[in-house]
Motif scaffolding. Structure first.
Motif, PDB file in Angstrom:
ATOM      1  N   ARG A  16       0.811  -1.212   0.000  1.00 32.96           N
ATOM      2  CA  ARG A  16       0.000   0.000   0.000  1.00 32.96           C
ATOM      3  C   ARG A  16       0.847   1.266   0.000  1.00 32.96           C
ATOM      4  N   LEU A  17       1.958   1.256   0.704  1.00 30.15           N
ATOM      5  CA  LEU A  17       2.762   2.459   0.854  1.00 30.15           C
ATOM      6  C   LEU A  17       3.906   2.545  -0.150  1.00 30.15           C
ATOM      7  N   SER A  18       3.854   1.727  -1.194  1.00 28.96           N
ATOM      8  CA  SER A  18       4.887   1.807  -2.223  1.00 28.96           C
ATOM      9  C   SER A  18       4.316   1.890  -3.635  1.00 28.96           C
ATOM     10  N   ARG A  19       3.043   1.509  -3.817  1.00 26.53           N
ATOM     11  CA  ARG A  19       2.534   1.401  -5.191  1.00 26.53           C
ATOM     12  C   ARG A  19       2.026   2.709  -5.779  1.00 26.53           C
ATOM     13  N   SER A  20       1.885   3.771  -4.975  1.00 25.20           N
ATOM     14  CA  SER A  20       1.420   5.052  -5.490  1.00 25.20           C
ATOM     15  C   SER A  20       2.294   6.166  -4.954  1.00 25.20           C
ATOM     16  N   GLY A  21       2.205   7.323  -5.600  1.00 30.20           N
ATOM     17  CA  GLY A  21       2.965   8.473  -5.128  1.00 30.20           C
ATOM     18  C   GLY A  21       2.528   8.905  -3.749  1.00 30.20           C
ATOM     19  N   HIS A  22       1.215   8.914  -3.511  1.00 27.54           N
ATOM     20  CA  HIS A  22       0.717   9.270  -2.184  1.00 27.54           C
ATOM     21  C   HIS A  22       1.202   8.276  -1.145  1.00 27.54           C
ATOM     22  N   GLN A  77       3.915   6.490  -1.144  1.00 26.17           N
ATOM     23  CA  GLN A  77       5.329   6.728  -0.869  1.00 26.17           C
ATOM     24  C   GLN A  77       5.517   7.955   0.019  1.00 26.17           C
ATOM     25  N   LEU A  78       4.729   8.998  -0.237  1.00 29.45           N
ATOM     26  CA  LEU A  78       4.802  10.195   0.595  1.00 29.45           C
ATOM     27  C   LEU A  78       4.381   9.884   2.027  1.00 29.45           C
ATOM     28  N   GLU A  79       3.280   9.158   2.192  1.00 25.83           N
ATOM     29  CA  GLU A  79       2.824   8.791   3.534  1.00 25.83           C
ATOM     30  C   GLU A  79       3.878   7.967   4.267  1.00 25.83           C
ATOM     31  N   PHE A  80       4.486   7.016   3.573  1.00 26.29           N
ATOM     32  CA  PHE A  80       5.484   6.160   4.197  1.00 26.29           C
ATOM     33  C   PHE A  80       6.706   6.964   4.643  1.00 26.29           C
ATOM     34  N   LEU A  81       7.241   7.789   3.747  1.00 30.70           N
ATOM     35  CA  LEU A  81       8.453   8.533   4.072  1.00 30.70           C
ATOM     36  C   LEU A  81       8.215   9.550   5.186  1.00 30.70           C
ATOM     37  N   ARG A  82       7.049  10.188   5.171  1.00 35.17           N
ATOM     38  CA  ARG A  82       6.747  11.151   6.235  1.00 35.17           C
ATOM     39  C   ARG A  82       6.482  10.457   7.568  1.00 35.17           C
ATOM     40  N   THR A  83       5.847   9.300   7.536  1.00 35.42           N
ATOM     41  CA  THR A  83       5.645   8.548   8.779  1.00 35.42           C
ATOM     42  C   THR A  83       6.987   8.128   9.356  1.00 35.42           C
ATOM     43  N   GLN A  84       7.883   7.633   8.502  1.00 33.59           N
ATOM     44  CA  GLN A  84       9.245   7.318   8.950  1.00 33.59           C
ATOM     45  C   GLN A  84       9.913   8.538   9.579  1.00 33.59           C
ATOM     46  N   GLU A  85       9.826   9.657   8.884  1.00 31.31           N
ATOM     47  CA  GLU A  85      10.483  10.872   9.357  1.00 31.31           C
ATOM     48  C   GLU A  85       9.975  11.289  10.737  1.00 31.31           C
ATOM     49  N   LEU A  86       8.666  11.284  10.908  1.00 30.17           N
ATOM     50  CA  LEU A  86       8.089  11.732  12.179  1.00 30.17           C
ATOM     51  C   LEU A  86       8.399  10.754  13.307  1.00 30.17           C
ATOM     52  N   ALA A 113      -0.462  -4.904  10.498  1.00 30.22           N
ATOM     53  CA  ALA A 113      -0.704  -5.565   9.197  1.00 30.22           C
ATOM     54  C   ALA A 113       0.452  -6.498   8.842  1.00 30.22           C
ATOM     55  N   THR A 114       1.007  -6.355   7.651  1.00 32.45           N
ATOM     56  CA  THR A 114       2.050  -7.280   7.200  1.00 32.45           C
ATOM     57  C   THR A 114       3.451  -6.835   7.586  1.00 32.45           C
ATOM     58  N   ASP A 164      -0.811  11.460  -6.060  1.00 33.98           N
ATOM     59  CA  ASP A 164      -1.728  10.371  -6.377  1.00 33.98           C
ATOM     60  C   ASP A 164      -2.060  10.323  -7.860  1.00 33.98           C
ATOM     61  N   ASN A 165      -2.089  11.470  -8.497  1.00 32.86           N
ATOM     62  CA  ASN A 165      -2.487  11.543  -9.897  1.00 32.86           C
ATOM     63  C   ASN A 165      -1.300  11.682 -10.852  1.00 32.86           C
ATOM     64  N   ALA A 166      -0.092  11.621 -10.316  1.00 36.96           N
ATOM     65  CA  ALA A 166       1.108  11.705 -11.137  1.00 36.96           C
ATOM     66  C   ALA A 166       1.417  10.371 -11.787  1.00 36.96           C
ATOM     67  N   THR A 167       2.097  10.401 -12.906  1.00 38.63           N
ATOM     68  CA  THR A 167       2.566   9.169 -13.529  1.00 38.63           C
ATOM     69  C   THR A 167       3.747   8.623 -12.726  1.00 38.63           C
ATOM     70  N   VAL A 168       4.048   7.362 -12.930  1.00 39.07           N
ATOM     71  CA  VAL A 168       5.163   6.728 -12.223  1.00 39.07           C
ATOM     72  C   VAL A 168       6.460   7.487 -12.464  1.00 39.07           C
ATOM     73  N   ASP A 169       6.659   7.968 -13.683  1.00 40.28           N
ATOM     74  CA  ASP A 169       7.890   8.671 -14.020  1.00 40.28           C
ATOM     75  C   ASP A 169       7.990  10.028 -13.338  1.00 40.28           C
ATOM     76  N   GLU A 170       6.851  10.643 -13.003  1.00 42.38           N
ATOM     77  CA  GLU A 170       6.863  11.967 -12.389  1.00 42.38           C
ATOM     78  C   GLU A 170       7.122  11.940 -10.889  1.00 42.38           C
ATOM     79  N   ILE A 171       6.839  10.829 -10.256  1.00 40.58           N
ATOM     80  CA  ILE A 171       6.899  10.766  -8.788  1.00 40.58           C
ATOM     81  C   ILE A 171       8.268  11.126  -8.222  1.00 40.58           C
ATOM     82  N   PRO A 172       9.378  10.602  -8.751  1.00 38.29           N
ATOM     83  CA  PRO A 172      10.677  10.960  -8.158  1.00 38.29           C
ATOM     84  C   PRO A 172      10.962  12.458  -8.177  1.00 38.29           C
ATOM     85  N   ARG A 173      10.471  13.179  -9.178  1.00 36.06           N
ATOM     86  CA  ARG A 173      10.679  14.626  -9.240  1.00 36.06           C
ATOM     87  C   ARG A 173       9.801  15.371  -8.233  1.00 36.06           C
ATOM     88  N   LEU A 174       8.575  14.907  -8.045  1.00 32.87           N
ATOM     89  CA  LEU A 174       7.618  15.602  -7.204  1.00 32.87           C
ATOM     90  C   LEU A 174       7.776  15.302  -5.708  1.00 32.87           C
TER      91      LEU A 174
END
Length: 264
Positions: A21-27, A29-38, A56-57, A223-233
């Motif tokens: 869930r926390l790797s398959r979309s841009g959102h 990935q953002l949720e995962f990295l920010r949760t880690q950070e906090l 969960a898993t 969430d609405n970005a393409t896979v290629d756009e996510i690393p930039r955003l």
């Protein structure tokens, strides 16, 4: 063990893949990295003991164990526990957030990164926070995630799916906090206001409470970005989320909150 809501069990067993869930979309990935950070910013240093309730898993238990924490994951879904146990770097057991089997004052941190938004009754959320406080040592920390009241409106309003014929679903959830199981969407849940989550922590007797926005306003863009756009955003979105995490006028633009409280 307390019985898990049938709709929620079906959602995670039959309709939703929790593992990525926390790797398959841009959102995600953002949720995962920010949760880690906090968590890395505010948790006590390793090798503190962490009870990951509703883990969960093991998406968070994995990296917490790798950071040097002693982690026990608890989840009511046997399918989740089996996958988590197979990781091998932390313990994984069946259990329910409302009736934990762990002893009093037995861990340094209790994480609730899911249970509060799947407990739609206020009494169940209160019981869960009381249980978390019970098993956490004095001076230790309870951390809980909540979904923002605005999450559904923000998601559907930005992905082109919000329309007059479904608008009531989101305005009703905004007014009451209650989200009902949708075969094409999310399952039974409670959506929080930030101050509501803070009040639930206060009512549980927790101290030094902080409620922070997780993703910030850029989650729908990702969430609405393409896979290629996510690393930039993604880096810019993280900076924005960090800047606005405590801003009372902007916190609810995050799709999730994290609340931190200390056990007296």
């Amino acid at each position: 063990m307390v019985e898990l809501d049938a709709a929620i069990r079906s959602f995670y067993r039959d309709r939703y893949v929790e593992d990525d869930r926390l790797s398959r979309s841009g959102h995600g990935q953002l949720e995962f990295l920010r949760t880690q950070e906090l968590l890395r910013r505010l948790l006590p240093a390793p090798p503190a003991t962490i009870l990951d309730v509703g883990g969960a898993t093991g998406v968070h238990a994995r990296w917490l164990a790798a950071d040097g924490y002693s982690v026990t994951l608890v989840d009511p879904m046997v399918e989740h526990v089996e996958k988590a146990a197979a990781v091998g770097t932390f313990a994984a057991v069946m259990g329910d957030a409302r009736q934990l089997e762990q002893e009093d004052d037995s861990v340094d941190v209790t994480l609730l990164l899911g249970p509060l938004y799947h407990l739609v009754e206020a009494s169940d959320r209160a019981q869960t926070l009381a249980e978390a406080a019970r098993v956490t040592r004095p001076g230790g920390m309870v951390v809980a995630a909540g979904i923002s009241r605005y999450a559904g409106l923000l998601e559907y309003g930005n992905n082109g799916r919000l329309a007059e014929d479904n608008l009531h679903l989101f305005t009703d959830a905004l007014a009451t906090g209650r989200n009902y199981d949708d075969p094409e969407g999310f399952t039974n849940a409670h959506f929080h206001h930030a101050e509501e989550l803070r009040s639930e922590f206060e009512n549980a007797g927790l101290a030094d409470i902080a409620v922070l926005g997780v993703e910030g306003p850029a989650a729908p863009t990702l969430d609405n970005a393409t896979v290629d756009e996510i690393p930039r955003l993604l880096p810019s979105a993280i900076v924005l989320a960090r800047l606005l995490e405590t801003d009372p006028l902007m916190m609810s633009a995050s799709l999730h909150f994290l609340a931190f409280g200390r056990v007296s």
